[in-house]
Every structure is written in structure tokens, then in C-alpha cells.
Design an enzyme around this catalytic site. Structure first.
Site, PDB file in Angstrom:
ATOM      1  N   GLU A  16       0.819  -1.215   0.000  1.00  0.00           N
ATOM      2  CA  GLU A  16       0.000   0.000   0.000  1.00  0.00           C
ATOM      3  C   GLU A  16       0.854   1.267   0.000  1.00  0.00           C
ATOM      4  OE1 GLU A  16      -2.621   0.598   3.384  1.00  0.00           O
ATOM      5  OE2 GLU A  16      -3.617   2.277   2.422  1.00  0.00           O
ATOM      6  N   LYS A  29      -2.610  -2.061  -3.040  1.00  0.00           N
ATOM      7  CA  LYS A  29      -3.645  -1.197  -2.462  1.00  0.00           C
ATOM      8  C   LYS A  29      -3.260   0.258  -2.725  1.00  0.00           C
ATOM      9  CE  LYS A  29      -6.088  -0.094   1.825  1.00  0.00           C
ATOM     10  NZ  LYS A  29      -6.794  -0.641   2.967  1.00  0.00           N
TER      11      LYS A  29
HETATM   12  P1  13P Z   1      -9.325   4.225   4.276  1.00  0.00           P
HETATM   13  O1  13P Z   1     -10.202   3.501   3.309  1.00  0.00           O
HETATM   14  O2  13P Z   1     -10.078   4.867   5.412  1.00  0.00           O
HETATM   15  O3  13P Z   1      -8.368   5.147   3.579  1.00  0.00           O
HETATM   16  O4  13P Z   1      -8.444   3.126   5.029  1.00  0.00           O
HETATM   17  C1  13P Z   1      -7.892   2.113   4.306  1.00  0.00           C
HETATM   18  C2  13P Z   1      -6.599   1.729   4.897  1.00  0.00           C
HETATM   19  O5  13P Z   1      -6.397   0.584   5.232  1.00  0.00           O
HETATM   20  C3  13P Z   1      -5.563   2.743   5.016  1.00  0.00           C
HETATM   21  O6  13P Z   1      -4.348   2.143   5.359  1.00  0.00           O
END
Ligand code: 13P
Length: 341
Positions: free
Chosen positions: A177, A219
């Protein structure tokens, strides 16, 4: 739960199902609870998450996996059942956030580096034994005057790659991510440019770290203007630019891409995903891995009161179903309204 890395990575993003990001750290969940007037105690955090994981329709039909926080993966429901078992019983996959947060990066004012690599191999082994079959590590890239810098992007991409390698060595699917924040005043094209730069570097470092792309999930953020930008964008523009950026950066060997919501409204996050699927011709499965956009509504409906559990679950089911329909390209504003009524 058996299954190879590739099978699990595929299952996490397939068939319209997506991930529930319920991995708020203690300080983040406190912020969310403050907003609904609930004290962030061990018991309240348990009751809230138990409410979500016992939501049968949402968990069985729309949520492929749940990202947990260290406390939650060790926590039991009121009746003594481990919360992980509730997730597994619904046919959903437990996962775990393993980074230790984005910290100020020495020498790089205004930028952060995500920590948590030391001892990670041992923690992954323990999390596997506790039931985790995937993990998450979040790098945070802010857009501002003079930032991001290459030094910060490179350091964060290398940390993501080292984390991913340790996950795969432990039979855990890494969710990679790299989040480009949407908090600034930049326009959508600056978001595109920075996200493209970050993703190019991330995949380069994943290659050097010998990551098996078939056994990971990306992600990313969507390509959106900053919240403070005077120039907002249409749903179609966000969808078109996000898909174009991803097609330019993400190899088709990656089985699934699961977006973060990043501060978009619930309905925006759903509409954007739906519009991307409707464009068609995508080489990977696209789905959701939302935290706020799945939980804001159930949190409000619940508000810490046991008598509101059924209402909280109904709202969670609705939001999960809307995102499931979006991931299949079958969502519409009409279906949103009809279901809410
Ligand atoms: P949000 O969808 O609130 O951005 O959170 C997702 C997430 O896991 C951020 O690390």
C-alpha cells in the site's frame, strides 16, 4: 485455511468481494470513537468489531477478507470465541497490519518513512499461527511544495519491497500500500504524476526484491484532486485517469488491486470504483479495501449502544453490498437510494 499465496491473493479481490480495513491503530480508532462520543476502551473496541464480524450477509457475501490490528487478532468475542474465528466462519480471510506507522523521515522535512521491519520475520510467524493469511504495510506520500522527493519515495518503496519479501517467505500475501494522500490543494493531474512516479518505483523495488507478483495485492489511492483543490473532478475523470495510471504502472501478473478510500465520501468511493469497472478491459480484478468508506456509517448508527447493534449491522451490510455491486460494475445512484430506503 489452506491455499497457496497465488490462490489467496486472487480470492481477496475476485467476484466483486473486497476487503474490510478494520486495522485502525489504537490512536486512530480513538479518533473515530471520539467522533461518535464513545470511549475507546478494550471492551468497546471488541464490541464494535464483533458487531461487524457477526454481520452475516456482509461477511459471507461481500467481504473477502478483514485487515486486523494486533490487539484484534488476539481478542475474543464476548462469548469467548476468538474474533478471527468469526471471520473464518463467514468464509472470509483474516489479515493483519504489520507496519508500525509512518514516522518523520530524518533529513526529509515534511516527509515520512514507514517503520516496522525490525523483528518482522518473527511477528509474521506468530501472526500466521494466529490465523493471518495476508498482511498490510502502508507507505504514506504527501503532496506539497517541494514534496515528495525521490529520496523519500525510494526509501518507502524499498521498505515495502522488504516487507513483501518477508511476507512471501512466510506464506503470507503482502498487500502493498503506497498511499498518495488526497489532503492537499493539488489538482488531479499532480496526483496522477506523483502516483505514477511512486508506483513505477514500487514495482521496480518489488522486482529487485524478487517478489512474486502473482502472490501479492496492490492497495493504491485513486487519482483524485486534493481535498483543498478549487478544481474538483467528475466521477468519469477520476475513473479514466485512475485506470490509465494503473495500466501504465501495474503488471498484469498482479491478480488484484484493492483501493483505499482515503477520505472520499462513502458514495464517492463506491461511484468511482463502479465507473472504473464499467470502463472494461482491465487486466486485473479491481475492488475495494475501504476503512472509512465502509465503517463511517455503521459507526454512527451503532454509537456504542448495544440496542443499536442491529441498526449498525444493517448499515454495514448496505455499504458492503453497494461496494460489492460497484466491484461488479452493477452499482447505480438509484440502487443506492432504493437500498437505503
Ligand atoms: P481508508 O479507506 O479509510 O483510507 O483506510 C484504508 C486503509 O487501510 C488505510 O491504510
Amino acid at each position: 485455511m489452506a491455499g497457496s499465496l497465488d490462490e489467496i491473493a486472487y480470492k481477496m479481490c475476485a467476484g466483486g468481494k473486497g476487503l474490510l480495513a478494520a486495522d485502525e491503530s489504537s490512536s486512530t480508532i480513538k479518533k473515530r470513537f471520539d467522533a461518535i462520543g464513545v470511549e475507546s476502551t478494550f471492551e468497546n473496541r471488541r464490541d464494535y468489531r464483533e458487531m461487524l464480524f457477526r454481520t452475516k450477509e456482509a461477511m459471507e457475501d461481500y467481504i473477502s477478507g478483514v485487515i486486523l490490528y494486533d490487539e484484534t487478532i488476539r481478542q475474543n468475542a464476548v462469548d469467548g470465541t476468538p474474533l478471527v474465528k468469526l471471520i473464518e466462519a463467514a468464509g472470509s480471510i483474516p489479515g493483519i497490519k504489520v507496519d508500525e506507522g509512518a514516522k518523520p523521515q530524518a533529513g526529509f522535512p515534511g516527509e515520512t518513512i514507514t517503520e516496522g521491519l525490525d523483528g518482522l520475520d518473527g511477528r509474521l510467524k506468530e501472526y500466521y499461527a494466529l490465523g493471518a493469511r495476508f498482511a498490510k504495510w502502508r507507505a504514506v506520500i504527501d503532496i506539497g511544495s517541494g514534496i515528495p522527493t525521490y529520496g523519500s519515495i525510494l526509501a518507502n518503496a524499498q521498505a515495502l519491497a522488504r516487507y513483501a519479501a518477508l511476507c512471501q517467505a512466510n506464506n503470507i500475501v503482502p498487500i502493498v500500500e503506497p498511499e498518495v494522500l488526497m489532503d492537499g490543494s493539488n489538482d488531479i493531474d499532480r496526483c496522477y504524476e506523483v502516483t505514477e512516479w511512486v508506483l513505477k518505483e514500487v514495482f521496480q523495488q518489488l522486482f529487485y526484491a524478487r517478489i512474486r507478483l502473482e502472490g501479492m495485492v496492490l492497495k493504491p489511492n485513486m487519482i483524485v484532486p486534493g481535498k483543498l483543490s478549487p478544481k474538483q473532478a467528475s466521477v468519469e475523470e477520476v475513473a479514466e485517469k485512475t485506470v490509465r495510471c494503473l495500466k501504465n504502472c501495474v503488471p498484469s501478473a498482479v491478480p488484484g488491486i484493492a483501493f483505499l478510500s482515503g477520505g472520499q465520501s462513502d458514495e464517492e468511493a463506491t461511484a468511482h470504483l463502479d465507473a472504473m469497472i464499467k470502463l472494461g478491459g482491465l487486466p486485473w480484478n479491481l475492488t475495494f479495501s475501504y476503512g472509512r468508506a465502509l465503517q463511517a456509517a455503521p459507526q454512527k448508527a451503532w454509537s456504542g449502544k448495544p440496542e443499536n447493534v442491529a441498526a449498525g449491522q444493517a448499515v454495514f451490510t448496505h455499504r458492503a453490498r453497494m461496494n460489492y455491486l460497484a466491484a461488479l460494475g452493477k452499482w447505480s445512484a438509484e440502487v443506492e437510494q432504493k437500498q437505503a430506503a
